[in-house]
Design a protein around this motif. Structure first.
Motif, PDB file in Angstrom:
ATOM      1  N   PHE A 138      42.456 -28.280  57.728  1.00 12.65           N
ATOM      2  CA  PHE A 138      42.409 -26.871  57.306  1.00 12.65           C
ATOM      3  C   PHE A 138      41.131 -26.300  57.888  1.00 12.65           C
ATOM      4  O   PHE A 138      40.045 -26.753  57.550  1.00 12.65           O
ATOM      5  CB  PHE A 138      42.395 -26.760  55.778  1.00 12.65           C
ATOM      6  CG  PHE A 138      43.698 -27.141  55.158  1.00 12.65           C
ATOM      7  CD1 PHE A 138      44.683 -26.188  54.930  1.00 12.65           C
ATOM      8  CD2 PHE A 138      43.972 -28.458  54.831  1.00 12.65           C
ATOM      9  CE1 PHE A 138      45.897 -26.545  54.377  1.00 12.65           C
ATOM     10  CE2 PHE A 138      45.191 -28.823  54.288  1.00 12.65           C
ATOM     11  CZ  PHE A 138      46.154 -27.864  54.058  1.00 12.65           C
ATOM     12  N   ARG A 139      41.265 -25.320  58.758  1.00 14.97           N
ATOM     13  CA  ARG A 139      40.062 -24.863  59.435  1.00 14.97           C
ATOM     14  C   ARG A 139      39.444 -23.654  58.756  1.00 14.97           C
ATOM     15  O   ARG A 139      38.275 -23.638  58.429  1.00 14.97           O
ATOM     16  CB  ARG A 139      40.362 -24.578  60.897  1.00 14.97           C
ATOM     17  CG  ARG A 139      40.676 -25.859  61.621  1.00 14.97           C
ATOM     18  CD  ARG A 139      40.612 -25.692  63.088  1.00 14.97           C
ATOM     19  NE  ARG A 139      41.533 -24.656  63.543  1.00 14.97           N
ATOM     20  CZ  ARG A 139      42.038 -24.621  64.754  1.00 14.97           C
ATOM     21  NH1 ARG A 139      41.721 -25.545  65.628  1.00 14.97           N
ATOM     22  NH2 ARG A 139      42.850 -23.669  65.113  1.00 14.97           N
ATOM     23  N   HIS A 140      40.237 -22.597  58.579  1.00 14.64           N
ATOM     24  CA  HIS A 140      39.625 -21.451  57.917  1.00 14.64           C
ATOM     25  C   HIS A 140      40.552 -20.752  56.942  1.00 14.64           C
ATOM     26  O   HIS A 140      40.411 -19.586  56.689  1.00 14.64           O
ATOM     27  CB  HIS A 140      39.037 -20.440  58.895  1.00 14.64           C
ATOM     28  CG  HIS A 140      39.259 -20.749  60.344  1.00 14.64           C
ATOM     29  ND1 HIS A 140      40.426 -20.505  61.004  1.00 14.64           N
ATOM     30  CD2 HIS A 140      38.426 -21.328  61.260  1.00 14.64           C
ATOM     31  CE1 HIS A 140      40.322 -20.898  62.255  1.00 14.64           C
ATOM     32  NE2 HIS A 140      39.146 -21.408  62.444  1.00 14.64           N
ATOM     33  N   SER A 141      41.562 -21.428  56.434  1.00 14.03           N
ATOM     34  CA  SER A 141      42.414 -20.797  55.422  1.00 14.03           C
ATOM     35  C   SER A 141      43.161 -21.909  54.713  1.00 14.03           C
ATOM     36  O   SER A 141      42.886 -23.088  54.947  1.00 14.03           O
ATOM     37  CB  SER A 141      43.412 -19.841  56.088  1.00 14.03           C
ATOM     38  OG  SER A 141      44.405 -20.578  56.765  1.00 14.03           O
ATOM     39  N   ASP A 142      44.136 -21.560  53.874  1.00 16.84           N
ATOM     40  CA  ASP A 142      44.888 -22.637  53.245  1.00 16.84           C
ATOM     41  C   ASP A 142      46.136 -22.972  54.061  1.00 16.84           C
ATOM     42  O   ASP A 142      47.098 -23.515  53.558  1.00 16.84           O
ATOM     43  CB  ASP A 142      45.213 -22.323  51.782  1.00 16.84           C
ATOM     44  CG  ASP A 142      46.151 -21.142  51.639  1.00 16.84           C
ATOM     45  OD1 ASP A 142      46.369 -20.439  52.657  1.00 16.84           O
ATOM     46  OD2 ASP A 142      46.664 -20.916  50.531  1.00 16.84           O
ATOM     47  N   MET A 143      46.109 -22.612  55.333  1.00 19.59           N
ATOM     48  CA  MET A 143      47.133 -23.064  56.273  1.00 19.59           C
ATOM     49  C   MET A 143      46.458 -24.058  57.218  1.00 19.59           C
ATOM     50  O   MET A 143      45.415 -23.749  57.794  1.00 19.59           O
ATOM     51  CB  MET A 143      47.669 -21.886  57.097  1.00 19.59           C
ATOM     52  CG  MET A 143      48.390 -20.834  56.279  1.00 19.59           C
ATOM     53  SD  MET A 143      49.952 -21.471  55.647  1.00 19.59           S
ATOM     54  CE  MET A 143      50.500 -20.075  54.680  1.00 19.59           C
ATOM     55  N   PHE A 144      47.067 -25.226  57.371  1.00 16.63           N
ATOM     56  CA  PHE A 144      46.451 -26.179  58.301  1.00 16.63           C
ATOM     57  C   PHE A 144      46.872 -25.849  59.728  1.00 16.63           C
ATOM     58  O   PHE A 144      47.840 -25.132  59.951  1.00 16.63           O
ATOM     59  CB  PHE A 144      46.801 -27.622  57.916  1.00 16.63           C
ATOM     60  CG  PHE A 144      48.264 -27.964  57.932  1.00 16.63           C
ATOM     61  CD1 PHE A 144      48.927 -28.254  59.111  1.00 16.63           C
ATOM     62  CD2 PHE A 144      48.992 -28.016  56.737  1.00 16.63           C
ATOM     63  CE1 PHE A 144      50.277 -28.584  59.123  1.00 16.63           C
ATOM     64  CE2 PHE A 144      50.341 -28.343  56.736  1.00 16.63           C
ATOM     65  CZ  PHE A 144      50.986 -28.620  57.934  1.00 16.63           C
ATOM     66  N   ASN A 145      46.106 -26.386  60.680  1.00 17.20           N
ATOM     67  CA  ASN A 145      46.399 -26.160  62.088  1.00 17.20           C
ATOM     68  C   ASN A 145      47.229 -27.332  62.611  1.00 17.20           C
ATOM     69  O   ASN A 145      46.935 -28.488  62.298  1.00 17.20           O
ATOM     70  CB  ASN A 145      45.091 -26.033  62.865  1.00 17.20           C
ATOM     71  CG  ASN A 145      45.327 -25.873  64.358  1.00 17.20           C
ATOM     72  OD1 ASN A 145      45.403 -26.858  65.083  1.00 17.20           O
ATOM     73  ND2 ASN A 145      45.463 -24.652  64.811  1.00 17.20           N
TER      74      ASN A 145
END
Ligand SMILES: *[C@@H]1O[C@H](CO)[C@@H](O)[C@H](O)[C@H]1NC(C)=O
Ligand SMILES: *[C@@H]1O[C@H](CO)[C@@H](O)[C@H](O)[C@H]1NC(C)=O
Ligand SMILES: *[C@@H]1O[C@H](CO)[C@@H](O)[C@H](O)[C@H]1NC(C)=O
Ligand SMILES: *[C@@H]1O[C@H](CO)[C@@H](O)[C@H](O)[C@H]1NC(C)=O
Length: 447
Positions: A138-145
């Motif tokens: 998870f880089r900058h939200s609650d969606m992972f890349n």
């Protein structure tokens, strides 16, 4: 003999403990434009840990040439068909596809680390194989890349995914959105500790990964080069600044790390020498063609000469010719050529195209012949100004300052170089001509 039977029995009764887990790195290649990054990644992975195979799933768009280039880098190539996104009506770009879910069906391996082709591992990342059944960053939200993730292959999961393709929501229309819906509870999983110092929570089968396994270069540049942890995997996000595009140098400094990997990969081959020769060849050919066009125009075009060319016209013409030369030379350089030869090629093409076209204009419009000396001085002035800008930019450490200077250089280039062209190739030759004819004032329009 007894030991042999005992071994065999052990193997049958405890297959998990005896058979080592089969690991693999896997990527998907669906565009020939990504051949060079794929080769660089393959080289880097093999160098870091040659015991783990690297498989690239190629879709139907990939040419035989690309496939043979990959195999030459030790890549195992799997042919497979692309899985289209259900949002294909609105998401036609190649990046919007669901092909990655095929990884779950690759049960010839136990654990797979998936890598996008625009990543660069900086050290051995084989600890990732132990993180759990599904792991991502998870880089900058609650969606992972979905550029880097780890999965345990599982036929059941694969079939379940295929059944959900049409119904599961995808916030971005691509696999990242789909996987985020499918593994929506990953965000509540603990973070994997690759050092093995933390007791693992056996009840969690998934884990999140530290951002160092999928370091977004966007964060680095947005923060003026701060916040660069010591990444294990650099992810070259940001579409138009990919490190294999020559014009991103020297602005985006993290690209140099990728270039080093590329140079290592190409060591021993003549790839860069070939590129230089090819670029120099195109450059000479272009200059010859321009000179021929100039000669032909000057001989055959009916007289368009006039005594008084307006200031506005000379401004517009010199600006337009320069902009056209820049655009044309950008198009001419292969986008993934090495940055230094590509910049030299681009600069020299821009310089000579602009100089020859401007002098052709002067001859056609005013009848005045521009001296070769003036054309040469314009060309070299342009090349010198580019070279100076390049050298200064490479010396600036802070990204923001570098961007500021780059913008200033582009503006200065546009103003100074174009003014110089206008003066040396249009105004001065005409003035000299008029001056010459002032001795014979009645003849000055005869030229
Ligand atoms: C390569 O990966 C294996 C796991 O498959 C690991 O045990 C080994 O330590 C790694 N080698 C290096 C040099 O990191
Ligand atoms: C994969 O596809 C390419 C082109 O479509 C073909 O040339 C090649 O032989 C195929 N390889 C395998 C292993 O099927
Ligand atoms: C595959 O996934 C299913 C569903 O999550 C699970 O029940 C099964 O144990 C998994 N199989 C293996 C071999 O891990
Ligand atoms: C795992 O789950 C079991 C039962 O659900 C529970 O008794 C146990 O304490 C859990 N272990 C950890 C480490 O949370």
């Amino acid at each position: 003999m007894n030991a042999y039977i005992l071994g065999l029995l052990l193997l049958i009764s405890f297959p998990e403990s005896v058979t080592p887990q089969k690991y693999a790195y896997v990527s998907v290649l669906s565009s020939n434009d990504f051949l060079i990054p794929a080769k660089v990644l393959a080289y880097r992975l093999r160098k870091l840990n040659s015991s783990i195979p690297y498989i690239i799933i190629v879709t139907q768009d990939i040419t035989d040439y690309s496939i043979s280039e990959l195999k030459a880098q030790g890549v195992i190539v799997h042919n497979d068909t692309k899985i289209d996104t259900p949002y294909i009506a609105t998401h036609k770009a190649r990046k919007y596809q669901y092909t990655k879910i095929r990884l779950w069906a690759m049960t010839e391996f136990d654990v797979i680390v998936h890598l996008d082709l625009d990543v660069l591992p900086t050290r051995d990342i084989s600890t990732l194989f132990k993180c759990g059944s599904f792991c991502a960053v998870f880089r900058h939200s609650d969606m992972f890349n979905s550029g880097v993730f780890v999965l345990k292959t599982n036929e059941t999961v694969f079939h379940d995914m295929v059944q959900h393709v049409q119904t599961a929501e995808s916030y971005d229309g691509g696999d990242q959105g789909f996987l985020n819906t499918y593994f929506h509870d990953l965000k509540f999983s603990p973070m994997y500790d690759p050092t093995g110092n933390q007791p693992t929570c056996e009840n969690f089968t998934m884990s999140t990964l530290s951002a160092k396994f999928n370091y977004d270069i966007g964060m680095y540049y947005l923060n003026n080069g701060r916040f660069l942890v010591d990444p294990d995997i650099i992810h070259y996000t940001m579409g138009p600044t990919k490190p294999w595009l020559w014009w991103t140098y020297p602005l985006f400094d993290l690209n140099w790390q990728w270039l080093d990997a590329r140079k290592e990969m190409e060591q021993g081959s003549d790839a860069d020498v070939d590129t230089c020769i090819a670029l120099a060849g195109i450059n000479c050919l272009l200059i010859c063609v321009l000179l021929i066009i100039k000669a032909v125009l000057e001989h055959f075009v009916v007289n368009m000469t006039t005594d008084s060319v307006s200031d506005l016209e000379t401004h517009m013409v010199s600006q337009s010719i320069y902009l056209f030369s820049v655009w044309f030379s950008m198009k001419l350089a292969h986008q993934s050529a090495h940055p230094v030869p590509a910049w030299v090629f681009f600069t020299s093409n821009t310089a000579w195209t602009a100089a020859i076209l401007t002098s052709t204009y002067t001859r056609l419009r005013t009848g005045v012949d521009v001296k070769v000396k003036s054309i040469l001085s314009c060309g070299f002035f342009t090349m010198l100004s580019y070279a100076l800008s390049w050298l200064i930019l490479t010396q600036i450490t802070h990204f923001n300052t570098r961007v500021l200077f780059a913008i200033l250089f582009i503006l200065a280039q546009q103003i100074l170089v174009v003014t110089y062209y206008r003066y040396a190739l249009i105004l001065r030759p005409c003035r000299q001509q008029i001056h010459k004819y002032q001795i014979l004032p009645n003849n000055h329009h005869v030229a």
